[in-house]
Write a protein that holds these residues in place. Structure first.
Motif, PDB file in Angstrom:
ATOM      1  N   TYR A  37       0.854  -1.184   0.000  1.00 18.43           N
ATOM      2  CA  TYR A  37       0.000   0.000   0.000  1.00 18.43           C
ATOM      3  C   TYR A  37       0.886   1.229   0.000  1.00 18.43           C
ATOM      4  N   GLU A  38       0.372   2.316   0.440  1.00 15.01           N
ATOM      5  CA  GLU A  38       1.136   3.565   0.489  1.00 15.01           C
ATOM      6  C   GLU A  38       2.432   3.328   1.257  1.00 15.01           C
ATOM      7  N   GLY A  39       3.524   3.340   0.573  1.00 11.45           N
ATOM      8  CA  GLY A  39       4.811   3.110   1.219  1.00 11.45           C
ATOM      9  C   GLY A  39       5.373   4.386   1.816  1.00 11.45           C
ATOM     10  N   ILE A  40       6.259   4.210   2.761  1.00 10.21           N
ATOM     11  CA  ILE A  40       6.932   5.346   3.384  1.00 10.21           C
ATOM     12  C   ILE A  40       8.220   5.568   2.605  1.00 10.21           C
ATOM     13  N   ALA A  41       8.322   6.699   1.947  1.00  8.12           N
ATOM     14  CA  ALA A  41       9.439   6.954   1.039  1.00  8.12           C
ATOM     15  C   ALA A  41      10.762   7.155   1.774  1.00  8.12           C
ATOM     16  N   GLN A  42      10.725   7.414   3.069  1.00  4.42           N
ATOM     17  CA  GLN A  42      11.979   7.692   3.765  1.00  4.42           C
ATOM     18  C   GLN A  42      12.933   6.499   3.716  1.00  4.42           C
ATOM     19  N   TYR A  43      12.401   5.274   3.697  1.00  5.16           N
ATOM     20  CA  TYR A  43      13.275   4.105   3.679  1.00  5.16           C
ATOM     21  C   TYR A  43      14.050   3.982   2.372  1.00  5.16           C
ATOM     22  N   PRO A  44      13.393   4.023   1.219  1.00  5.81           N
ATOM     23  CA  PRO A  44      14.180   3.983  -0.021  1.00  5.81           C
ATOM     24  C   PRO A  44      15.091   5.208  -0.176  1.00  5.81           C
ATOM     25  N   PHE A  45      14.647   6.367   0.324  1.00  7.67           N
ATOM     26  CA  PHE A  45      15.497   7.562   0.240  1.00  7.67           C
ATOM     27  C   PHE A  45      16.750   7.396   1.090  1.00  7.67           C
ATOM     28  N   ARG A  46      16.614   6.788   2.249  1.00  5.93           N
ATOM     29  CA  ARG A  46      17.791   6.534   3.085  1.00  5.93           C
ATOM     30  C   ARG A  46      18.778   5.623   2.350  1.00  5.93           C
ATOM     31  N   ALA A  47      18.236   4.626   1.669  1.00  5.87           N
ATOM     32  CA  ALA A  47      19.102   3.731   0.895  1.00  5.87           C
ATOM     33  C   ALA A  47      19.820   4.519  -0.197  1.00  5.87           C
ATOM     34  N   MET A  48      19.094   5.378  -0.906  1.00  5.23           N
ATOM     35  CA  MET A  48      19.707   6.177  -1.970  1.00  5.23           C
ATOM     36  C   MET A  48      20.813   7.061  -1.413  1.00  5.23           C
ATOM     37  N   GLN A  49      20.618   7.601  -0.208  1.00  6.26           N
ATOM     38  CA  GLN A  49      21.655   8.443   0.398  1.00  6.26           C
ATOM     39  C   GLN A  49      22.921   7.650   0.692  1.00  6.26           C
ATOM     40  N   CYS A  50      22.791   6.336   0.806  1.00  7.32           N
ATOM     41  CA  CYS A  50      23.933   5.453   1.052  1.00  7.32           C
ATOM     42  C   CYS A  50      24.460   4.829  -0.239  1.00  7.32           C
ATOM     43  N   ASP A  51      24.018   5.345  -1.388  1.00  4.73           N
ATOM     44  CA  ASP A  51      24.399   4.804  -2.701  1.00  4.73           C
ATOM     45  C   ASP A  51      23.992   3.343  -2.861  1.00  4.73           C
ATOM     46  N   VAL A  52      22.813   3.020  -2.367  1.00  5.52           N
ATOM     47  CA  VAL A  52      22.258   1.677  -2.495  1.00  5.52           C
ATOM     48  C   VAL A  52      21.001   1.783  -3.362  1.00  5.52           C
ATOM     49  N   PRO A  53      20.963   1.084  -4.501  1.00  9.54           N
ATOM     50  CA  PRO A  53      19.788   1.167  -5.369  1.00  9.54           C
ATOM     51  C   PRO A  53      18.573   0.497  -4.731  1.00  9.54           C
ATOM     52  N   ALA A  54      17.393   1.007  -5.065  1.00 12.93           N
ATOM     53  CA  ALA A  54      16.156   0.508  -4.478  1.00 12.93           C
ATOM     54  C   ALA A  54      15.313  -0.247  -5.500  1.00 12.93           C
ATOM     55  N   VAL A  55      14.786  -1.378  -5.050  1.00 10.29           N
ATOM     56  CA  VAL A  55      13.754  -2.117  -5.775  1.00 10.29           C
ATOM     57  C   VAL A  55      12.497  -1.907  -4.944  1.00 10.29           C
ATOM     58  N   THR A  56      11.529  -1.236  -5.502  1.00  6.10           N
ATOM     59  CA  THR A  56      10.327  -0.912  -4.737  1.00  6.10           C
ATOM     60  C   THR A  56       9.098  -1.091  -5.629  1.00  6.10           C
ATOM     61  N   THR A  57       7.987  -0.570  -5.182  1.00 11.22           N
ATOM     62  CA  THR A  57       6.751  -0.705  -5.944  1.00 11.22           C
ATOM     63  C   THR A  57       6.208   0.675  -6.289  1.00 11.22           C
ATOM     64  N   ASN A  58       5.323   0.709  -7.254  1.00 12.44           N
ATOM     65  CA  ASN A  58       4.766   1.996  -7.672  1.00 12.44           C
ATOM     66  C   ASN A  58       3.452   2.287  -6.939  1.00 12.44           C
ATOM     67  N   THR A  59       3.372   1.850  -5.692  1.00 16.26           N
ATOM     68  CA  THR A  59       2.185   2.123  -4.886  1.00 16.26           C
ATOM     69  C   THR A  59       2.265   3.534  -4.316  1.00 16.26           C
ATOM     70  N   GLY A  60       1.124   4.160  -4.192  1.00 22.60           N
ATOM     71  CA  GLY A  60       1.083   5.499  -3.618  1.00 22.60           C
ATOM     72  C   GLY A  60       1.965   6.469  -4.385  1.00 22.60           C
ATOM     73  N   ALA A  61       2.676   7.269  -3.633  1.00 25.81           N
ATOM     74  CA  ALA A  61       3.513   8.305  -4.234  1.00 25.81           C
ATOM     75  C   ALA A  61       4.953   7.858  -4.437  1.00 25.81           C
ATOM     76  N   LEU A  62       5.262   6.607  -4.141  1.00 24.79           N
ATOM     77  CA  LEU A  62       6.650   6.149  -4.244  1.00 24.79           C
ATOM     78  C   LEU A  62       7.253   6.380  -5.621  1.00 24.79           C
ATOM     79  N   SER A  63       6.548   5.999  -6.675  1.00 21.91           N
ATOM     80  CA  SER A  63       7.128   6.150  -8.012  1.00 21.91           C
ATOM     81  C   SER A  63       7.299   7.613  -8.390  1.00 21.91           C
ATOM     82  N   GLU A  64       6.399   8.441  -7.922  1.00 19.91           N
ATOM     83  CA  GLU A  64       6.517   9.876  -8.198  1.00 19.91           C
ATOM     84  C   GLU A  64       7.718  10.464  -7.464  1.00 19.91           C
ATOM     85  N   LEU A  65       7.924  10.048  -6.243  1.00 22.48           N
ATOM     86  CA  LEU A  65       9.035  10.570  -5.452  1.00 22.48           C
ATOM     87  C   LEU A  65      10.381  10.001  -5.890  1.00 22.48           C
ATOM     88  N   MET A  66      10.399   8.725  -6.200  1.00 25.12           N
ATOM     89  CA  MET A  66      11.655   8.068  -6.539  1.00 25.12           C
ATOM     90  C   MET A  66      12.062   8.286  -7.998  1.00 25.12           C
TER      91      MET A  66
END
Length: 127
Positions: A37-66
């Motif tokens: 469902y609506e994911g919390i974008a802070q987790y994938p963003f934290r990964a991106m800040q560590c230069d770690v690529p994210a595999v996520t879903t396009n639920t909620g605003a995640l795809s728009e933010l990522m």
């Protein structure tokens, strides 16, 4: 997890201090966040800040933010999630592109935040 074949290999880490969480995240090859469902974008963003690529879903605003800084899978299809994970693991060029896109995305948000703060400061001065 009780029935998982490799349950002895799994470590569940709860309530880690932020410094430990950053170290563990930065050591990851990829960050998998299959939010149903609506994911919390802070987790994938934290990964991106560590230069770690994210595999996520396009639920909620995640795809728009990522944007193009993540690869998206169907959260209800484990085969699609596994396929997207394999893309990141097998294609180093693709993985590096996700990392670079993540850096650019983080910079965009930093600049936007600075612009918002400057705009708020000017607004306060005009009152």
């Amino acid at each position: 997890i009780k029935t998982y074949k490799y349950r002895n290999e799994v470590k569940i880490l709860l309530d880690l201090p932020k410094t430990e969480l950053v170290k563990i995240t930065a050591a990851a090859y990829a960050f998998v966040y299959p939010a149903l469902y609506e994911g919390i974008a802070q987790y994938p963003f934290r990964a991106m800040q560590c230069d770690v690529p994210a595999v996520t879903t396009n639920t909620g605003a995640l795809s728009e933010l990522m944007g193009n800084a993540a690869v998206y899978a169907d959260p209800e299809n484990f085969e699609d999630i596994a396929y997207k994970m394999m893309l990141v693991f097998k294609d180093e060029t693709f993985r590096n592109k996700l990392i670079e896109n993540g850096r650019l995305r983080i910079e965009q948000f930093k600049k936007q935040n600075q612009d918002d703060q400057a705009g708020q400061s000017i607004e306060r001065l005009l009152r």
